[in-house]
Design a protein around this motif. Structure first.
Motif, short mmCIF file in Angstrom:
data_model
loop_
_atom_site.label_atom_id
_atom_site.label_comp_id
_atom_site.label_asym_id
_atom_site.label_seq_id
_atom_site.Cartn_x
_atom_site.Cartn_y
_atom_site.Cartn_z
N VAL A 129 0.86 -1.05 0.41
CA VAL A 129 0.43 -0.09 0.16
C VAL A 129 1.23 1.47 -0.03
N ARG A 130 1.68 0.96 0.55
CA ARG A 130 2.62 2.66 0.93
C ARG A 130 3.59 2.60 -0.33
N ASN A 131 3.20 2.04 -0.85
CA ASN A 131 3.97 1.50 -2.84
C ASN A 131 3.54 2.31 -3.73
N ALA A 132 2.40 1.98 -3.22
CA ALA A 132 1.83 2.73 -4.40
C ALA A 132 1.57 3.71 -3.83
N ASP A 133 1.31 4.07 -2.94
CA ASP A 133 0.88 5.44 -2.34
C ASP A 133 1.80 6.09 -3.03
N PHE A 134 3.01 5.92 -2.57
CA PHE A 134 4.54 6.61 -3.54
C PHE A 134 4.67 6.82 -5.03
N SER A 135 3.53 6.02 -5.93
CA SER A 135 3.21 5.89 -7.47
C SER A 135 2.79 7.32 -7.21
N VAL A 136 0.98 7.31 -6.50
CA VAL A 136 0.23 7.55 -6.96
C VAL A 136 0.71 9.55 -6.52
N HIS A 137 0.94 9.84 -4.99
CA HIS A 137 1.65 10.53 -4.85
C HIS A 137 2.57 11.50 -5.95
N GLU A 138 4.15 10.59 -6.28
CA GLU A 138 4.35 11.11 -7.32
C GLU A 138 4.55 11.99 -8.82
N ALA A 139 3.59 10.59 -9.44
CA ALA A 139 3.27 10.91 -10.43
C ALA A 139 1.96 11.77 -10.87
N LEU A 140 0.78 11.78 -9.30
CA LEU A 140 -0.56 12.60 -9.72
C LEU A 140 -0.69 13.78 -8.71
N THR A 141 0.06 13.46 -6.74
CA THR A 141 -0.66 14.89 -6.73
C THR A 141 0.63 15.67 -6.39
N GLY A 185 4.96 5.05 -17.30
CA GLY A 185 3.64 4.20 -15.75
C GLY A 185 3.96 5.78 -15.85
N PHE A 186 4.73 6.62 -15.03
CA PHE A 186 3.78 7.80 -14.66
C PHE A 186 2.59 8.53 -16.05
N SER A 187 3.25 8.65 -17.02
CA SER A 187 2.30 9.36 -18.16
C SER A 187 1.09 8.51 -18.34
N GLU A 188 1.71 6.67 -18.25
CA GLU A 188 0.09 6.38 -18.33
C GLU A 188 -0.67 6.66 -17.61
N LEU A 189 -0.78 6.61 -16.10
CA LEU A 189 -1.04 7.53 -15.08
C LEU A 189 -1.87 8.68 -14.98
N ILE A 190 -0.52 9.45 -15.44
CA ILE A 190 -1.57 11.16 -15.01
C ILE A 190 -2.40 11.32 -16.95
N GLN A 191 -2.41 10.36 -17.62
CA GLN A 191 -3.63 10.57 -18.68
C GLN A 191 -4.96 10.45 -17.80
N ARG A 192 -4.56 9.12 -17.54
CA ARG A 192 -5.76 8.57 -16.50
C ARG A 192 -6.35 9.55 -16.08
N SER A 193 -5.68 10.16 -15.43
CA SER A 193 -6.29 11.02 -13.88
C SER A 193 -6.53 11.90 -14.51
N MET A 194 -6.29 12.55 -15.84
CA MET A 194 -6.31 13.74 -16.49
C MET A 194 -7.41 13.44 -17.16
N GLU A 195 -8.22 12.56 -17.42
CA GLU A 195 -9.91 12.00 -18.31
C GLU A 195 -10.31 12.62 -16.79
#
Length: 603
Positions: A361-373, A409-419
């Protein structure tokens, strides 16, 4: 013959002075003067200097509209052939006409090489207040020049548009880091790399030998917060508290109905809930909260040291104990698809099963935090808001190369979040209401953020405009501080927030062990790369300008000065309240203390 008195103020930054020669053209309602040299015996325009000149014009040009400042190298230097352009930082001009009071022309700009500046008197004006054709023309020409200088481009498909500039070297001096900041950042980076290289960690591609070996990185730059994280990272209460006051305090939301793909049962959570209650009763009472990292489902992962990395898309159910008790985790599912290969992990499970689930969970939070938040919602969107924040992370940035997702992966996350991104997510009061976390205790990101958001304003009849401007200010200053300043604090002890995972998520219980836990964590060199990067990103490298600090006097009107003074007083009271509150906390929440908030995204 008309006489004008001119006071020129040169900035105090390194290299702000110049050997070049200056002249001015005064533009008035009745014409404009020829170029009037600003010349004394000896050298003018040295660092920090304020110099007075008297110039004479063949005629009085009437009420002054504009001041043109011209800079050119001395004739002697021109004879020597091409030289590197000499830069000058102009703070301001003060012009006293033959009749009338002094007029102040703020500049606060670098002028590199031969060129001109066109300055207006310091009173703010909207376009419809420019009654004279020359002022209207100047506004059009300035906007045209800016549109040519600051062009849009697409950095990655699906990302917000950004500045069309290839490298930092292409920026002009007004948008680059200062020499002091650049030098400090370089020296800090080199010292960090040198220290970890001497310890033999920076280039080691294998896994960590033990948890105790990881303390070598922790000792690299200790803070009270890093020591607290190290001591408490395995505790359930600290795990849960990071969703309120850690790096990513924007995902937790109240759960009124369990998702169908998260089949938690009463029997699973009874040891934590205790007798006399049930899941349904606690859902109705509003004491259950959910953190869903579903946006990570199926995202492409990185390859580090030739090894593919792994990601999870967990769901975490949390329980707010009665009264002012702690927030505790109840259950964790590491995928969005329940079934025999996706068990629900519980606090009552084996120690290493439960700790490994929490670490995923902490690893997932790192990814979402750095890419999106962090990257998307503060850096990239802020660049859109202000048109030219002028900075973006290059492909060579350590966070792209050493994290579990990487650039793709960062790019894919940002694309999803922008939608799915909407305006209310960026407005703190609406975001708090939408997530149903208005009354959860100990949520200092909410409490301190709401104080800073509630800026006093006299524009009550223009609520939408006020909210929009406040949103931009908040995201470019306070929110960036909240999600950026603590990166090293929470990541220095890497098991608390691992940037990548080398083994896949567990598909059954009873298989985890200390050795397997360590083998799952990122390799030594990737850990060091990320920790150094986050250490640099967490600390302002110089030229600090806290929220509410305005060393550049752009505004000359008394109403503006009064508004600034009221804002500063309001921030001072907020800071005092936060510091009193923090005295009673075992882990003080400092990231939204106004003197520690940069007024813009500067790192």
């Amino acid at each position: 013959m008309a006489k004008y008195r001119v006071r020129v103020s040169t900035g105090e930054a390194f290299g702000a002075g110049t050997w070049d020669k200056m002249s001015i053209t005064i533009v008035g309602t009745q014409g404009e003067t020829p170029r009037l040299p600003l010349d004394h015996l000896g050298k003018e325009f040295t660092v920090g200097a304020e110099e007075d000149f008297e110039v004479k014009s063949p005629q009085d040009v009437g009420p002054v509209l504009l001041l043109r400042v011209h800079k050119a190298p001395p004739a002697l230097l021109l004879l020597l052939g091409p030289l590197a352009p000499d830069a000058w930082f102009c703070r301001s001009f003060q012009l006293t006409p033959p009749r009338g009071s002094p007029l102040r022309f703020p500049a606060y700009q670098w002028l590199e090489g031969a060129g001109s500046l066109v300055l207006r008197e310091g009173a703010a004006k909207v376009s419809w207040a420019d009654h004279h054709p020359k002022l209207q023309q100047q506004r059009r020409e300035e906007l045209q020049a800016r549109q040519e200088m600051y062009r849009w481009k697409t950095y990655q498909p699906g990302w917000p548009h950004c500045l069309d500039m290839e490298t930092v070297k292409d920026l002009d001096l007004n948008t680059k880091y200062s020499v002091v900041k650049s030098t400090n950042l370089y020296l800090r980076a080199q010292s960090a790399f040198a220290e970890l290289k001497i310890k033999g960690l920076l280039d080691r591609k294998g896994s960590w030998r033990s948890l105790s070996e990881m303390e070598m990185v922790l000792n690299f730059q200790k803070t009270p917060a890093t020591e607290y994280v190290f001591e408490h990272w395995q505790e359930d209460a600290f795990f849960a508290s990071q969703f309120l006051n850690g790096l990513n305090p924007v995902l937790i939301h109240r759960c009124r109905r369990l998702p169908e793909n998260f089949p938690v049962t009463d029997a699973m959570v009874a040891p934590v809930l205790g007798p006399g209650t049930s899941l349904q009763a606690e859902l109705e009472r509003g004491s259950l909260f959910l953190v869903d990292h579903g946006i990570l489902s199926g995202v492409r992962t990185n390859v580090i040291n030739g090894r593919p990395q792994f990601s999870a898309a967990p769901m975490t159910l949390l329980y707010q104990c009665p009264g002012h008790g702690p927030l505790l985790p109840l259950a964790i599912q590491l995928s969005q698809t329940p079934g025999p290969n996706s068990p629900i992990f519980l606090p009552s499970d084996d120690k290493w099963d439960w700790l490994l689930a929490k670490t995923w969970v902490r690893n997932a939070d790192f990814s979402v935090h750095e890419a999106l938040t962090h990257l998307l919602q503060t850096h990239l969107l802020s660049e859109v808001f202000v048109l030219a924040t002028l900075r973006q992370l290059p492909r060579c940035h350590p966070l792209f190369k050493s994290t579990g997702l990487g650039l793709r992966g960062f790019s894919e996350l940002i694309q999803r979040s922008m939608e799915q991104l909407n305006y209310s997510v960026l407005c703190l009061p609406e975001d708090i209401r939408a997530r149903g976390v208005e009354d959860i205790p100990g949520y200092y990101y909410r409490d301190d953020g709401m104080q800073i958001w509630g800026l006093p304003s006299s524009l009550e009849t223009r609520e939408a405009l006020v909210q929009y401007v406040t949103m931009v200010i908040f995201n470019c200053s306070a929110k960036h501080s909240a999600v950026g300043s603590g990166q090293f604090d929470y990541c220095a002890w890497m098991p608390n927030l691992p940037p990548s995972m080398q083994l896949p998520p567990p598909t059954s219980k009873g298989q985890a062990s200390l050795e397997g836990f360590i083998a799952t964590l990122p390799p030594v060199n990737a850990s060091c790369d990320v920790i150094i990067a986050l250490w640099l990103l967490s600390k302002e490298p110089g030229d600090q300008r806290p929220l509410g600090t305005y060393p550049e006097e752009h505004f000359t009107e008394e109403a503006s000065r009064q508004s600034i003074a009221a804002f500063q007083s309001h921030l001072a009271q907020i800071s005092q309240d936060i510091r009193v509150r923090n005295q009673g906390l075992v882990l003080p929440y400092t990231y939204l203390d106004p003197p520690l908030i940069e007024s813009s995204i500067s790192i």
